[in-house]
Design a protein around this motif. Structure first.
Motif, PDB file in Angstrom:
ATOM      1  N   LEU A  79       0.809  -1.220   0.000  1.00 25.86           N
ATOM      2  CA  LEU A  79       0.000   0.000   0.000  1.00 25.86           C
ATOM      3  C   LEU A  79       0.843   1.272   0.000  1.00 25.86           C
ATOM      4  CD1 LEU A  79      -2.857  -1.011   2.466  1.00 25.86           C
ATOM      5  CD2 LEU A  79      -2.785  -1.180  -0.012  1.00 25.86           C
ATOM      6  N   GLU A  80       2.163   1.105   0.078  1.00 21.45           N
ATOM      7  CA  GLU A  80       3.042   2.265  -0.032  1.00 21.45           C
ATOM      8  C   GLU A  80       3.501   2.499  -1.471  1.00 21.45           C
ATOM      9  OE1 GLU A  80       2.270   1.488   3.746  1.00 21.45           O
ATOM     10  OE2 GLU A  80       3.406   0.006   2.601  1.00 21.45           O
ATOM     11  N   GLY A  81       3.018   1.667  -2.398  1.00 15.32           N
ATOM     12  CA  GLY A  81       3.351   1.853  -3.802  1.00 15.32           C
ATOM     13  C   GLY A  81       4.603   1.126  -4.247  1.00 15.32           C
ATOM     14  N   ASN A  82       5.079   0.152  -3.482  1.00 16.46           N
ATOM     15  CA  ASN A  82       6.261  -0.614  -3.861  1.00 16.46           C
ATOM     16  C   ASN A  82       5.851  -1.865  -4.626  1.00 16.46           C
ATOM     17  OD1 ASN A  82       8.102   1.115  -2.410  1.00 16.46           O
ATOM     18  ND2 ASN A  82       7.297   0.205  -0.530  1.00 16.46           N
ATOM     19  N   GLN A  83       6.417  -2.079  -5.786  1.00 19.54           N
ATOM     20  CA  GLN A  83       6.109  -3.242  -6.613  1.00 19.54           C
ATOM     21  C   GLN A  83       6.889  -4.451  -6.106  1.00 19.54           C
ATOM     22  OE1 GLN A  83       5.916  -2.752 -10.946  1.00 19.54           O
ATOM     23  NE2 GLN A  83       7.174  -4.581 -11.157  1.00 19.54           N
ATOM     24  N   LEU A  84       6.201  -5.552  -5.867  1.00 24.10           N
ATOM     25  CA  LEU A  84       6.814  -6.766  -5.355  1.00 24.10           C
ATOM     26  C   LEU A  84       6.968  -7.828  -6.436  1.00 24.10           C
ATOM     27  CD1 LEU A  84       4.729  -7.006  -2.056  1.00 24.10           C
ATOM     28  CD2 LEU A  84       6.948  -5.915  -2.380  1.00 24.10           C
ATOM     29  N   GLN A  85       6.057  -7.849  -7.389  1.00 25.74           N
ATOM     30  CA  GLN A  85       6.088  -8.844  -8.455  1.00 25.74           C
ATOM     31  C   GLN A  85       5.200  -8.364  -9.593  1.00 25.74           C
ATOM     32  OE1 GLN A  85       4.616 -12.692  -7.283  1.00 25.74           O
ATOM     33  NE2 GLN A  85       5.272 -13.727  -9.133  1.00 25.74           N
ATOM     34  N   LYS A  86       5.573  -8.723 -10.824  1.00 28.14           N
ATOM     35  CA  LYS A  86       4.762  -8.353 -11.976  1.00 28.14           C
ATOM     36  C   LYS A  86       4.819  -9.476 -12.994  1.00 28.14           C
ATOM     37  CE  LYS A  86       4.160  -4.810 -15.573  1.00 28.14           C
ATOM     38  NZ  LYS A  86       4.654  -3.509 -16.106  1.00 28.14           N
ATOM     39  N   ILE A  87       3.654  -9.876 -13.502  1.00 24.01           N
ATOM     40  CA  ILE A  87       3.593 -10.906 -14.537  1.00 24.01           C
ATOM     41  C   ILE A  87       2.664 -10.433 -15.650  1.00 24.01           C
ATOM     42  CG2 ILE A  87       4.038 -12.805 -12.928  1.00 24.01           C
ATOM     43  CD1 ILE A  87       1.089 -13.442 -12.957  1.00 24.01           C
TER      44      ILE A  87
END
Length: 567
Positions: free
Chosen positions: A344-352
């Protein structure tokens, strides 16, 4: 009392027997053993300790030759024979064994089995039996604790009901006090007016009886006019709306008694090589304290909506669908198939990259995993919390469009299409198909395009159908309950969710007239949560704090707005 001991079998020897000659079947002491092994006639004999002796074959007469003892075993016929029987025609060419040797083998086997039973099986089974007795006591203790917990829950609920009842009675008293105060003021108004009329009446009587008629044309007389009767408002009496609660609701509040989803261990059995040691089995650890279910705070729909905060989702062009996970994390997708895991702080953890578009094609399971549909390959994939992607369910010829994991029982609801046919399929949490919902009780198609899908607290399946321009609601058995078609002439339903009060919240994405409608679980319109055109809602979900997360469809709109709408 003198203790009896086994004596040597040699004539006139009274010493303690320690050894045994198997061929002679004679008990021997140590001295006699030495002499026995020195004798030319017996020095080749097998002499062993007495415990290792071979048993002597009991004397038994041959059935065919009563004067002879049986001493040979025919391996082919498995019958004992005497020396004369071996020349009989029936046993010609058969293999023969020394009956005494075979008898010794059988006796040795029996001794071995007796030793196993006495040293291992009996002690082990008695130990298990003791453990079961301990488990019986533990079960009784645990169930007593559970019963006490149930009673404590009931007492807590009773106390809460008493407090709520007291609050509502106080509220009713205050309403009564306010109404009575208003009525008293109205009564005072008419009392003052009556007093005014009585004074005016006396004035008119006085002027009527006056002898000087010129006074009737004076300025004071002209001022004598009857004022209008004061207007007061008739009060609207309050009414009592009975609450809706059922046995199942109360049952949920009081918790439940069930077994944890744990495979029971087999009772541990010691290995055979340790048969001589004492069997020690640790008692099973059982839960002694039943967890108390949290009482949900009484909430109601607010007359106004308050913006709480905003956050941006990285890696997407817009936010077309949100799946809230655990620990303040979420999954969001756009119409280009980008599926992003972020906090919720806008940090991307994973993207597919997926084959999904702007439908509700992903959901978080009870275990915290994400499952999402792959229309192109007609499968449903699972992403575990260590970011491993696996194929979970194959949907055959059907294209999976939308998906939702039940918060009630973990079942998976999937909206699917195939060659113009549309259905909603229910799978259990292991991926086994258990239900298909396609038509109503009159054979008419329920769906045309299952855009987004969710489940209400009563088990109803709520589907926003973009082509049918309706929210289609069926019960958990698949029976059609109602369809909601919006409040205006244009209703394009997309994102949909429900909350802990059973409200159904749906996004109307009609261009230029976007709304966020809320209806109750019976399809009655309650309100539009957001002013028209304030935002263009595409997706919506409710978090654990009953705050509403709203995503927008428009390109390059990565912002999710969070609102408070319940009191």
């Amino acid at each position: 009392m003198a203790q009896h001991y086994l004596v040597c079998g040699t004539e006139d020897c009274k010493r303690n027997c320690q050894f045994y000659c198997n061929p002679c079947h004679q008990r021997l002491c140590e001295t006699c053993r030495d002499e026995h092994q020195k004798s030319p006639d017996t020095k080749e004999h097998e002499v062993v300790t007495y415990k290792q002796r071979k048993p002597q074959l009991p004397e038994e007469k041959c059935n065919l030759h009563p004067n002879r003892n049986v001493e040979i075993l025919c391996k082919e016929c498995n019958v004992p024979l005497c020396a004369k029987c071996i020349f009989m025609k029936e046993h010609t060419g058969h293999q023969l064994d020394d009956l005494e040797e075979k008898y010794a083998e059988k006796v040795a086997f029996c001794r071995s089995e007796i030793s196993k039973i006495q040293d291992y099986y009996l002690s082990t089974s008695q130990g298990l039996k003791k453990e079961i007795r301990e488990d019986v006591m533990e079960i009784k203790k645990t169930m007593d604790n559970i019963r006490n917990s149930i009673k404590a829950e009931a007492e807590s609920l009773k106390e809460l009901v008493d407090r709520v009842t007291s609050d509502k009675l106080e509220q009713a008293n205050k309403i009564e006090e306010t109404l009575l105060k208003t009525l008293n003021l109205q009564e005072k108004t008419y009392e003052d007016y009556t007093e005014y009329l009585e004074k005016l009446l006396k004035e008119f009587h006085r002027y009527k009886s006056i002898t000087n008629f010129r006074v009737l044309f004076s300025e004071d007389f002209d001022k004598l006019k009857i004022q209008s009767i004061p207007e007061t408002t008739q009060l609207v009496l309050p009414v009592f709306t009975a609450g809706q609660f059922y046995k199942d609701d109360v049952s949920k509040l009081l918790g439940s008694v069930n077994f944890p989803n744990i495979k029971p261990d087999n009772r541990r059995i010691k290995p055979m090589e340790n048969a001589s040691t004492q069997l020690k089995l640790p008692g099973k650890q059982m839960r002694r304290d039943a967890e108390k279910s949290d009482m949900k705070q009484t909430l109601s729909l607010s007359s106004s909506v308050t913006k709480v905060r905003e956050y941006k989702v990285p890696g997407v062009d817009s936010v077309c669908h949100i799946s809230l996970g655990k620990s303040g994390r979420l999954w969001a997708s756009d119409k280009s198939g980008n599926l992003v895991h972020a906090d919720l702080e806008g940090n991307q953890l994973q993207k597919i990259q997926t084959s999904g578009e702007d439908e509700g094609y992903h959901t978080v399971t009870q275990d915290g995993d994400l499952i999402y549909t792959d229309r192109k390959n007609k499968v449903i994939n699972r992403i575990t919390q260590d970011n491993t992607i696996t194929e979970f369910i194959k949907t055959g010829d059907w294209e999976p469009i939308s998906i939702h994991s039940s918060h009630i029982n973990g079942d998976i609801l999937v909206g699917m299409i195939k060659d113009g046919e549309v259905k909603v399929t229910r799978y259990n949490k292991t991926g086994k198909e258990i239900q298909n919902i396609q038509r109503d009780n009159k054979g008419r198609e329920l769906y045309r395009y299952p855009y987004y899908i969710t489940e209400n607290i009563n088990g109803d399946i709520c589907t926003s159908d973009f082509i049918k321009y309706a929210v289609v609601v069926v019960n958990k058995s698949g029976q059609h309950r109602f369809s909601y078609t919006g409040q205006g002439s244009e209703f394009y339903p997309c994102g949909i969710c429900t909350d802990l009060l059973g409200h159904i919240i749906v996004c109307n994405s009609f261009f230029g007239n976007s709304t966020l409608d809320i209806i109750d679980q019976d399809g009655q319109f309650l309100s539009q949560l957001l002013p028209q055109q304030e935002i263009s809602p595409c997706c919506v979900c409710v978090d654990v704090e009953s705050h509403l997360h709203v995503g927008q469809f428009y390109f390059n709109t990565k912002t999710v707005t969070v609102y408070k709408y319940l009191l």
